[in-house]
Structure formats: structure tokens, C-alpha cells
Design an enzyme around this catalytic site. Structure first.
Site, PDB file in Angstrom:
ATOM      1  N   PRO A 176       0.766  -1.248   0.000  1.00 13.88           N
ATOM      2  CA  PRO A 176       0.000   0.000   0.000  1.00 13.88           C
ATOM      3  C   PRO A 176       0.791   1.289   0.000  1.00 13.88           C
ATOM      4  CG  PRO A 176       0.100  -0.867   2.206  1.00 13.88           C
ATOM      5  CD  PRO A 176       0.844  -1.840   1.354  1.00 13.88           C
ATOM      6  N   CYS A 177       2.110   1.224  -0.051  1.00 13.48           N
ATOM      7  CA  CYS A 177       2.796   2.504   0.183  1.00 13.48           C
ATOM      8  C   CYS A 177       2.593   3.522  -0.918  1.00 13.48           C
ATOM      9  CB  CYS A 177       4.263   2.315   0.503  1.00 13.48           C
ATOM     10  SG  CYS A 177       5.086   1.122  -0.495  1.00 13.48           S
TER      11      CYS A 177
END
Lengths: 230, 711
Positions: A176-177
Site C-alpha cells: 500500500p505505500c
């Protein structure tokens, strides 16, 4: 909140709102595919009482693979034991003898909120019909062509294997970064999303899944991105 | 569509199993934590639902929840919820053996018969009408190999055999069997049944159709009441099978119940199947079966024959599943470590070369404060091949400052540091390929008695081999003179060499320049292989004060001598501020990573921080200094560049050539006669004219800084 100053993230209560809006829309528009369901989790003691913890789940989505002749003769895992059931086994002709031509792949998808990144995260796994999990290398081989392109070219998508936050087992996930950055980009560049009223939370998940779905071969119908309220 | 010809044997599609990974995880944990070698049978629960896909049958599924909860977990694991329409519970029994042999030795037929008997008894006692899921009772045998994380298993779905078998009179899609009004009513009734939590998971039921086409669904136990109605009656069940011409397995025992309990020989049945959560009468089938088994067959005391072992791709053989990838902790550690590094590359440093880090071999000379920290930092960067060399044993004061040791390593005289360090590294990260070498490094100024000469020469040879076989060498020992031989050997072999040395509150971290007799970057490729370089052909980089970067000894004006004897005890027990070693070690590893990523590698020029030329040439990791000198007293650090000295006792041409010419003889001479090196390099001469000698330094450095000693 004004869109231009928005950082692309969601609060956990907004995630719940977005999740419910999303499941409704999906059911309405998409009766062919199985529905997403909300799975509540027992509340952590540190959460404020109005917050609900849970995740979205879409399980047992099956994908039929093309028939393969005499597949897996060599990967036959059991040993041939002619008498393995003993002499007094009853010979039964009421049992249908089936040919094993079909190969089915099952997918499970979970959308889980990440408190540290403040965005939704797609967790998934694949297994064959007897439950044997498939490895990432095999999954990547089977993804439709444009998925692999999305995965390789886009710096926003990155599949890793990590422990599922609730199920304590390794699942694959899209890291998810990068999510908040491209969500912000998506909302800023699409004039039909939001505008002066602020961030339309209920459209967050539909837009988000349009991106991540591509990376894992989850076909999302175009109507999901229809921004007009119905 | 015509149904099957009457008289053909009714053939049932076998149940298929599907075991979720979570089941095996829970079984493993149950085995490890609670059961141990206890192999008594375990009651488990299977789950299935009516078919919901026209091309794919549903399976009997085992999940983590299928196993009974461990007492400690009872509060956190959700109990098996009844009333879940997608998870009809079915009771089962698991025989898990402790060895593969006992798995094969299980008497499968008698186990199957025992389960069949349970079903038979449940039918005759009436229990099956109260709780109809017992009709689909199943058996599972398994062997869980908890070392290899593989699971052998075999399902059986016991089906009592009608003898002679039932025949099929007719079979067609339900939508064609019922009239329009009946179909509508049956659909509605089924949907209601499926939506109510009290009946959603009841897989066998009665469909009662009144003369006005109104259908109601009833429990099996309402059979008597239904008889009095006189309505048309069908026997319905959740059918996991999708096939258009065959009913699913659960019908087998259902027919047995219908015949045994109610003496019905002509049975109309409904194979209930769904689509998108609603009854699908096109997919569902209605059929009529004819049972011709004799009355004696119904006798409660005679359990009929039973079949039901699941076939594995058409063969009567067990199945095996391997889950090492998702269960073996070492593999999980490896993939987590790799993920970390990949994230670094992906998010911050796309040019990070993870391959070179994971394949390079590092040799650490010294396993003390510096050695332990350097090893850890290397592992953090993804280096997996590490060799530690040290001849000492772990002392009681060591664990505080030497991060790989604990008190246990100190007991009984202390473990050898090199070996204890390797064990520690493996405990931290099992996939590390670490080796320990217990050996002393021969040092100049420490003369060798003749009887030990051979063993010292062996050590020299050993050190030579080690240096040749590694890609990078860290000099982390506790005396100056112990660094001499490694420096010489590294210069000869042109290996990347990093020195770290500590004072009380200051440190030096530096990379040695390329070896002498190796040419400029342009001819680098040849130099790497060539030892055949003509000694008279000195390249441009070899001239006095040339561009080759210096080594640790290039600043010296004295050769390394015995620095340990003739000192007071305080000075011999070297002391440094504890913060120094971690700082210096970390910088040493970062410096190496910098070299690896520099296009010129070992030949890279030294850069200083805040230098004006940096903007142009800056690599993604930043500058690549030659030397870093730091002071804790000032909390400051500076970068320096020092070029090689023609009179260096360790790396100048003269010395290296002499080594190449005379090999171990030369080394022995240097060890036994400390002034030999000074004479050879002309340092003796230099000392005589010391006042005119100018050292090529950027900054003034205290002479004491060169006298670095470390713990």
C-alpha cells in the site's frame, strides 16, 4: 476537506462508510459476480467505541482454466498402491466415473484497512479445487496480459507475501505505500470526482479497485466507476 | 429434454473435498501444542453449500474452524455459526497418525465401515430426521509431517450401498418438471428456507405441493404430518453437483433413509441448486428413482456395504499437499527480509543492486565489538555469505559490547568467538551462510620461534586462501600490526578492503585503494586477471603521490611493531566509548555498499562531503569517501582523501613485488625482523631526513589518531 489539500488517505470510519457504499453498488451493478461481504472482527481494546473493525471479503471466485489433456500425470503425488483399500472393498457401479479435464482456480480477495498507511489494502490468494495454495510465480503466469504489464510498469503496484492481519497466515497483498499518492492523483485529475464539495468518500473504493483490480486480474465492470449518484 | 432411460443404474457424482490451508495450520498447531503423540480420533466439521455455478461443483470444505478450538483460544475463535447458508455443517472424524507408516497401515475398510454403521444407526434411531446433516458424515485420515510441512490425507464420504442399486426412471431440470405456478411457488419456498437462519443450513427437506400448486418446505421430522396432507411430496436436498444428468452424492444416503424408514420404493427427488443466491430451477434437477432392494436389506441389524473413498485424479490413492512455503518459519523469514530490501529499492533507490549484495562473500577479520556489529549490518543489507576470523574466546565482559554474544557463550571458559558469532548469526537469520575460522593472524614485530614457524606459515597460507576466496575484507582486529599481513594480501589480490579502527573517543573508517600494479580504470578488466603484468611496467597511477588511494599504513612513518608488550595493564586492556564501535561498524558497511554501487568500484576516487564537485558526479547513494574520521567528543565527523605512499610498508610496489617474488619467505622475514620492512621501503632513509618529509594530508591529524587500538 478540499480535494487539493487532501493527501489521498481515508480515516477508518470513512473506510467503513466507503465499504458499505461499495458493496451496495457492486451488488446492484454486478449480479454476475459473487457479492462482497463485510466481515466484522472483534474490536481491539484501543479502538474508540464508535469504530467498527472489519474487512470486505469476496471469496471463492472461480476461474475456469482451459482443458488440458493428460495433465499432471507426472506430478501425480500419490503412490500407486494396488491393494490400498483391501480385498473386501465393494465394487460399486452407482458411482459416476468422472474425467478430470477441468482445472479450476479459486480466488479469495479481502479488502483490509491499514491503520498505518490509512488506505485500503487488497489481500488475495489463489488455490486449486482441492485447496492447494498456488505460489505467486504461478499466479503471475496466469494473470491476463495487461495485468502483468500493470504490475511491472507501474511503480504503484507491488505484490508481496505478508501475514494477513486477522487470519495469521501468509496471503499475497498489493503493497500500500503508493496508494495514497495515486488516489490523490486520480481524484485530482478526474473532474467528475468530488469538486468543491470535498472528497467523495463513497467513491473511494470503486476508484481504488479499478486500479488494483487490474493488477490481479480482477475484472471490475465499468459501471462501478460511474460517478453519477443513482 | 428427455430424461435418462428407465432401468439404467442411477449414478451419483462423488463428493469432492477441498481443504483450506488454514485447516492444516490449525492441525499443526494443535498437534504441536496440545495433542503431542496422542492419535485418538478427533471430531471435526465439514462445510458445504448447494451448487451455485453451472460449470463447477461445490466441495466439502474443511477450514480452520473445522477443528475443535484449543481451550486457550475458545474466547477468540468464533464458534461455528449455525444458520450460515453458505456453510452447512457436516460432522466428520479425523484419524491423524504420527508416522507415515501408521498412515499406510490404517485399516481403511474397517474405519469406513465404522462410519457407515454410525449413519445406519442414525437412520434407524430417527436421529437422522432430527439432525439430517448426519447423513453426510465423513471420514478423514491424515499424516501431518511437521518437519517438512507436508500433509498426506484421504477423504471418505461413506455411502450405504443399495443392493441391487437404484435405477433412474426419469431426470430433468426442475423447471421442466414443475408447472409454471408450481415452479414459482417452489422457488419462493426454497428461497425462504435458504434465507431463514433456522433452516438455511438444513440440507435435507421435504417439498410438499398442494393441489393449488402451492409449495411448502418441511423438515424431515414432519414426515408423518405430511402424510396426512395427501399432498404431492418430493424429497429435496442441497446438491453440490452441477452436472445436468447426475445427482450429487448426498442423495445416496437420503435414498437409504427414505427406503429404510418410510418404505418408499419410488422416490421423487429434488436436487436443489442455486445461482447468485437464489433457487435456480433450470440448474436444479427433479428425478424419479426406483429402489428394488429386498425387504431384508432394511433389517436394522445388517449394515449394508459401503463405498466412498475419494479418488485422486481418478486413482484410488491418497493426496498430499506441501505447505512449506507458507508455514516454514525460515522461508517466511527469508521472504520478509527480501521484501524489506525490495521495498528499499522500489521506493527509494531503484539502482540498488540486491543481487550483488546477496552473492558477495565478506571476510571479517576480528569478531569483537567491530566484527559483531559489521556482521549484523551486512545481514541487514542482504549479505548472506559471511566468514568471521578470530582466535579468541568470549570473555565475561564481551556480551555488553559485542552484540552477537550472550552470557551462555562465556561459560566454561568461553566459546571460540568465531564459532559463537556464527551460531548467533544463524539464530538471527537462519538462511545466512556463515563460517567461523579460529585462527591467529601472524604479525610483524612478534618474532616466531623456529618450532612454530611451520604453523605460522600454515596460518599465512590459510589467510591467503581466505582472502582470495572472498570479495571484500573487513579489518576489524585490535592491534595495528595484525592489520599488516591482511593489507598486504588484499593489495596483492586487489580485494575491496575496509578498515575500522577505534581510539578512546575517535574512530577511523576507510577503504583501501586498489592494489599497486593494477592499472587505471581504463585497463581495469585486464588488471583484474593479470598477475602477469610486467613488473617494470608501472602505470601512471604508480608514481610518487599517485592517484591510487592509500591503505591504513600509508600514513605511517614507522612500520608496525609490537604495540602490546611493554605497556601497562590499562593500556593493554583497550578502552573506547561504547558508542564508537556501532558508529564505526555501520559506516564501514555503508562504505562497502557505496563501493559496490560505484561504477568504478575499488578504483573509485575519494570524495569529500561539501566538495564543489559533488553535484556533478553524485551517485544515488551519495558520495563515496576514502576516509571518515569521527570524534565523539565533538560529535563530529569529517571525510578525507589520502593517496598511497611509495614507502608504505604494506601496499607499495616494492613490498608487494617482493611478496610476489618471494612469497612466504618474505612474510616470515618481515615477521621476525621489524626493521626489514623499513629498510626495504626506504623508510629508514626517510626517517633520517624526517624534517624535509611532507605528508600528503588534507587536514592536520593528531599522530595519536594513527595509534588506534580497539577493544
Amino acid at each position: 476537506m478540499d480535494i487539493s489539500s487532501w493527501d489521498g488517505t481515508l480515516s477508518s470510519s470513512d473506510f467503513c462508510l466507503a465499504a458499505h457504499a461499495f458493496t451496495e453498488k457492486w451488488k446492484r451493478i454486478n449480479p454476475v459476480l459473487p457479492p462482497w461481504s463485510w466481515v466484522p472482527r472483534p474490536k481491539s481494546p484501543w479502538l474508540a467505541s464508535h469504530e467498527v473493525e472489519g474487512y470486505l471479503s469476496l471469496e471463492n471466485m472461480c476461474i475456469l482454466r482451459s482443458c488440458e489433456e493428460d495433465h499432471d500425470e507426472k506430478s501425480h503425488k500419490g503412490n500407486e498402491e494396488p491393494n490400498c483399500l483391501g480385498k473386501d472393498e465393494y465394487i460399486d457401479n452407482a458411482t459416476l466415473v468422472q474425467s478430470y479435464r477441468q482445472d479450476v482456480r479459486y480466488f479469495d480477495f479481502h479488502i483490509v484497512y491499514s491503520a498505518s498507511y490509512r488506505v485500503p489494502v487488497l489481500y488475495f490468494r489463489t488455490y486449486s479445487s482441492d485447496g492447494q495454495p498456488l505460489l505467486l510465480e504461478d499466479i503471475e503466469k496466469e494473470l491476463p496480459g495487461n495485468s502483468t504489464n500493470v504490475l511491472m510498469e507501474s511503480k504503484w503496484t507491488f505484490i508481496t507475501q505478508e501475514e494477513h492481519p486477522y487470519l495469521n497466515r501468509p496471503w499475497y497483498k498489493l503493497h500500500p505505500c503508493g496508494t495514497s499518492e495515486w488516489m490523490k492523483l486520480l481524484f485530482l485529475t478526474d473532474p467528475s470526482l468530488g469538486g468543491s464539495q470535498g472528497v467523495p468518500v463513497e467513491l473511494y473504493l470503486s476508484s481504488w479497485i479499478s486500479m488494483v483490480g487490474q493488477a490481479v486480474g480482477l475484472k471490475v465492470p465499468l459501471e462501478m466507476f460511474n460517478k453519477r449518484k443513482e | 429434454m428427455a430424461g435418462q432411460e428407465s432401468g439404467a443404474v442411477l449414478q451419483f457424482a462423488p463428493f469432492q473435498s477441498s481443504v483450506d490451508e488454514g485447516f492444516w495450520h490449525r492441525l499443526s498447531s494443535l498437534k504441536l501444542n496440545k495433542l503431542g503423540i496422542d492419535d485418538s480420533p478427533i471430531s471435526i466439521t465439514g462445510f458445504y453449500a448447494p451448487c451455485s455455478h453451472s460449470q463447477v461443483s461445490n466441495h466439502l470444505t474443511l477450514l480452520a474452524e473445522s477443528l475443535p478450538p484449543e481451550p486457550s483460544e475458545q474466547s477468540s475463535t468464533p464458534p461455528i455459526s449455525r444458520g450460515n447458508r453458505n456453510r452447512c455443517s457436516v460432522p466428520g472424524i479425523l484419524y491423524n497418525t504420527n508416522t507415515l507408516e501408521s498412515f499406510h497401515a490404517l485399516d481403511k475398510q474397517s474405519l469406513l465401515k465404522a462410519e457407515a454403521e454410525k449413519i445406519w444407526n442414525d437412520i434407524h434411531s430417527g436421529k437422522a430426521e432430527e439432525d439430517c446433516s448426519v447423513l453426510s458424515r465423513f471420514l478423514l485420515i491424515s499424516f501431518a509431517d511437521l518437519k517438512k510441512w507436508s500433509f498426506h490425507y484421504w477423504f471418505a464420504f461413506p455411502a450405504l450401498v443399495l443392493d441391487p442399486p437404484a435405477t433412474l426412471v426419469d431426470l430433468k431440470p426442475a423447471s421442466q418438471w414443475f408447472s409454471l405456478e408450481e415452479a414459482e411457488s417452489v422457488s419462493a419456498a426454497c428461497n425462504e428456507w435458504r434465507n431463514s437462519s433456522s433452516t438455511a443450513d438444513v440440507p435435507f427437506f421435504l417439498v410438499s405441493i398442494a393441489s393449488n400448486s402451492r409449495a411448502t418446505i418441511r423438515h424431515l421430522k414432519d414426515w408423518e404430518a405430511c402424510q396426512e396432507d395427501g399432498h404431492k411430496l418430493l424429497f429435496g436436498f442441497y446438491d453440490p453437483c452441477h452436472l445436468p444428468k447426475n445427482p450429487g452424492w448426498p442423495l445416496r444416503n437420503f435414498l437409504v433413509l427414505i427406503y429404510s424408514r418410510w418404505n418408499i420404493k419410488k422416490v421423487q427427488f429434488l436436487c436443489y441448486r442455486e445461482n447468485r443466491g437464489f433457487a435456480d430451477l433450470g440448474l436444479s434437477l427433479v428425478g424419479e428413482a426406483q429402489i428394488s432392494a429386498p425387504q431384508e436389506w432394511r433389517d436394522e441389524l445388517h449394515v449394508p456395504n459401503v463405498v466412498g473413498w475419494e479418488l485422486n485424479r481418478g486413482k484410488k490413492v491418497y493426496r498430499c499437499i506441501g505447505l512449506a512455503k507458507s508455514m516454514d518459519p525460515t522461508r517466511l523469514a527469508i521472504s520478509a527480509a527480501d521484501l524489506n530490501l525490495k521495498l528499499m529499492r522500489w521506493r527509494a533507490l531503484p539502482s540498488l543492486n540486491l543481487n550483488i549484495l546477496s552473492t558477495m562473500k565478506c571476510l571479517l577479520l576480528g569478531a569483537g565489538t567491530l566484527g559483531c556489529q559489521v556482521a549484523r549490518m551486512l545481514m541487514a543489507w542482504g549479505v548472506r555469505k559471511i566468514t568471521l576470523l578470530d582466535n579468541g574466546k568470549v570473555a565475561m565482559s564481551n556480551p555488553l559490547r559485542q552484540s552477537l554474544y550472550t552470557l551462555d557463550d562465556c561459560l566454561n571458559g568461553g566459546e571460540f568467538k568465531a564459532l559463537a558469532a556464527v551460531n548467533s548469526l544463524k539464530r538471527i537469520f537462519p538462511a545466512v551462510e556463515a563460517e567461523g575460522v579460529v585462527m591467529a593472524i601472524p604479525m610483524p614485530g612478534h618474532p616466531v620461534p623456529s618450532q612454530e614457524e611451520e604453523s605460522v606459515l600454515d596460518d599465512c597460507r590459510r589467510l591467503c586462501e581466505l582472502i582470495e576466496s572472498h570479495d571484500a575484507v573487513f579489518l576489524l582486529t585490535d592491534t595495528r600490526e595484525s592489520r599488516w599481513l591482511p593489507t598486504l594480501l588484499c593489495a596483492h589480490a586487489n580485494k575491496m578492503t575496509i578498515t575500522a579502527a577505534l581510539g578512546f573517543d575517535s574512530f577511523l573508517v576507510m577503504r583501501h585503494g586498489a592494489g599497486p600494479l593494477s592499472s587505471t580504470i581504463d585497463n581495469r578488466a585486464e588488471a583484474m586477471n593479470a598477475l602477469s603484468a610486467d613488473m617494470s611496467k608501472f602505470s601512471l597511477t604508480d608514481s610518487d603521490g599517485g592517484q591510487r588511494l592509500g591503505c591504513y599504513f600509508c600514513n605511517d612513518v614507522v612500520a608496525p611493531v609490537d604495540s602490546t608488550s611493554n605497556r601497562t595493564l590499562d593500556q593493554q586492556c583497550t578502552v573506547t566509548r561504547p558508542g564508537l564501535a556501532p558508529i564505526a561498524s555501520a559506516l564501514a558497511v555503508e562504505l562497502l555498499v557505496g563501493i559496490l554501487h560505484h561504477p568504478h568500484g575499488i578504483f573509485a576516487e575519494g570524495e569529500n562531503a561539501n566538495s564543489s564537485s559533488n553535484g556533478i558526479n553524485e551517485q544515488p547513494l551519495g558520495i563515496l569517501p576514502h576516509q571518515i574520521r569521527g570524534s565523539l567528543a565533538q560529535f563530529s565527523q569529517m571525510t578525507l582523501v589520502g593517496h598511497s605512499s611509495n614507502s608504505c610498508t604494506a601496499c607499495c610496489d616494492t613490498v608487494v613485488s617482493e611478496y610476489r617474488k618471494r612469497g612466504l619467505d618474505f612474510i616470515l622475514q618481515a615477521i621476525n625482523h621489524p626493521t626489514y620492512l623499513e629498510d626495504l621501503t626506504g623508510l629508514t632513509e626517510l626517517m633520517k631526513s624526517a624534517s624535509s618529509f611532507k605528508l600528503d594530508w588534507d587536514n592536520d591529524t593528531d599522530a595519536d589518531d594513527d595509534d588506534c587500538v580497539e577493544i
